[in-house]
Design an enzyme around this catalytic site. Structure first.
Site: not given
Ligand code: ARG
Length: 477
Positions: A22, A109, A154-155, A276, A282, A284, A289, A316, A321, A324
């Site tokens: 990660s 964790n 309205t509508h 465009s 054009k 835009n 959008e 956990y 993970q 994020k």
């Molecule tokens: N990269 C993990 C996460 O974002 C960190 C925690 C990992 N914990 C574990 N027991 N593998 O959740």
């Protein structure tokens, strides 16, 4: 070397390592991770688990890493899985084996839960600033061009005239509630999970509250299982952001229509338009959008996060993970969307004449005419019927309500045999003027004179209050 390698034989399968890594994403947490580690190290010192000298050397090492992170000179090693293990390895490289004591009484964790709360707190501040700037753009336009008259609908059908300022201030109200929701989410998130350990609580007498205070948290999480597996705060933030994006998207939608030449109410500045590749004519409103489109993505982030959590037993699970990507993306998307919408709004050119002409179409002052009859004693239901008849006649004749001949007004009033007040009004020499005055845009606007109404005096007061609030905000922030 894998930091958890003791019980493992051989090396990880490359596919597994690639799949679970990660670092590309969670390096975003580096500064927060280091802050958390410094507070944790101090806590270990207070608990007698580290000597003063050890604390000093560890903190100095972590501070050095903070500087590297800030300068962008740190090098991330993909083989080290995530930001936590990268930073621990970097610390070892910097200060030697003493680095191995940082993780005493801590798990990734509780560490990652802490990091993410710290990160969110930091970013919520930036979102609040962006929301205030967006409000400022709305108020600025309302002050500049707010006396323009819009056909309120309205509508999607013409309904009653409203001031452009009134319409813009509606979005200020939404933005204020969005700020409130974000602040509320931030308040609940601002508790320290540090000390929860992997799931059961740290095995050392850590003063969790002292560490929490050092990190600027309002307190500590009360249950270790909850602390490491709770991502309510992510859902709440995503919920507030998704709703904020929905609000931006509604305004974006309106601007796309308003800038269509059929409407011609506004011109989007060249700086906020694109062309465009094929059609030379054009121009835009692409940013609007894309705000609409990105609202969809953020709604998806919220839905995805809820789905992520629904099947997770305590405590956990590695699924977490995946919190994020949606959070980081939603926060960045919202901040950028607020910025681009502020610029778009502030640089709009308003065509007062086109707006006013459209506001008069569709008999939008019919309610005001009915109200004028009510003020002369006619029951509202009768007045509604009388004006409805006048509208139908005017529509047939291809004229506006103000142009209906007095003779016709008298005939229609005279037909209301069951209502003596209406019959009397039919003979009133003023009746033509009463209808004509009621049918004017300005009279119709002025008549909506209640708190929250579109009467110019009310809107001016609301606008002044909004400006004062924003000025106070600027002085404070
Ligand atoms: N990269 C993990 C996460 O974002 C960190 C925690 C990992 N914990 C574990 N027991 N593998 O959740």
């Amino acid at each position: 070397m894998r930091l958890w390698g003791g019980r493992f034989e051989g090396s990880s399968d490359q596919r597994m390592a690639d799949f679970t890594r990660s670092i590309d994403l969670d390096r975003e947490l580096a500064a927060d991770d280091l802050l958390g580690s410094i507070a944790h190290v101090r806590g270990l010192g207070r608990a007698g688990l580290l000597t003063t000298d050890e604390v000093d050397r560890l903190v100095a090492g972590l501070d050095g890493l903070r500087a590297d992170v800030e300068a962008g000179t740190i090098s991330w090693n993909p083989a080290l899985e995530d930001v936590h293990m990268n930073l621990e390895a970097a610390l070892t490289e910097r200060i030697g084996p003493l680095a191995g004591k940082v993780h005493t009484g801590r798990s990734r964790n509780d560490q990652v839960a802490t990091d993410l709360r710290l990160w969110l707190r930091r970013r919520l501040g930036a979102l609040d600033d962006a929301l205030v700037a967006f409000e400022r753009a709305l108020v600025t336009l309302a002050e500049r061009d707010g006396d323009a008259v819009l056909p309120g609908t309205t509508h999607i059908q013409p309904a009653q005239p409203v001031l452009l300022a009134h319409h813009l201030l509606a979005y200020v109200e939404m933005a204020e509630r969005d700020r409130g929701r974000l602040a509320d989410a931030g308040r609940r998130a601002n508790l320290s999970p540090l000390g929860a350990g992997a799931l059961a609580g740290a095995g050392f007498p850590l003063d969790r509250e002292a560490t929490a205070t050092e990190l600027g948290f309002d307190g500590v999480t009360a249950n270790s299982l909850d602390a490491v597996s709770d991502r309510d705060f992510v859902v709440e933030a995503l919920g507030a952001i998704a709703l904020g994006m929905v609000h931006l998207s509604r305004l974006a939608e309106e601007i796309t229509w308003w800038s269509n030449p059929r409407f011609g109410f506004v011109r989007v500045a060249d700086a906020f338009s694109t062309g465009s590749s094929m059609m030379p004519n054009k121009k835009n409103p692409d940013p609007a959008e894309l705000v609409r489109g990105r609202a969809a993505r953020v709604i998806g982030a919220l839905a995805g996060m809820l789905a992520l959590l629904k099947g997770l037993p305590l405590a956990y699970q590695r699924d977490l993970q995946e919190d994020k990507a949606p959070l980081f993306d939603a926060v960045a998307t919202y901040e950028a969307s607020l910025g681009v919408m502020a610029g778009l709004v502030e640089t709009l050119t308003i065509d007062h004449d086109r707006m006013r002409a459209a506001a008069a179409e569709g008999f939008t002052t019919a309610t005001a005419v009915a109200d004028a009859l009510v003020r002369r004693g006619v029951a509202f239901r009768t007045a509604h019927h009388i004006v409805g008849t006048l509208v139908a006649a005017a529509e047939n004749a291809g004229i506006g309500l103000a142009a209906v001949p007095d003779r016709l007004v008298r005939d229609v009033l005279g037909a209301a045999v069951e209502e003596p007040t209406a019959l009397a009004l039919a003979a009133d020499p003023e009746i033509g003027a009463i209808v004509r005055d009621g049918a004017g845009l300005d009279g119709a606007l002025a008549s909506c004179d209640v708190i929250g109404g579109t009467a110019p005096v009310r809107v001016a007061a609301a606008l002044a209050a909004a400006r004062t609030r924003l000025t106070t905000e600027a002085a404070r922030g």
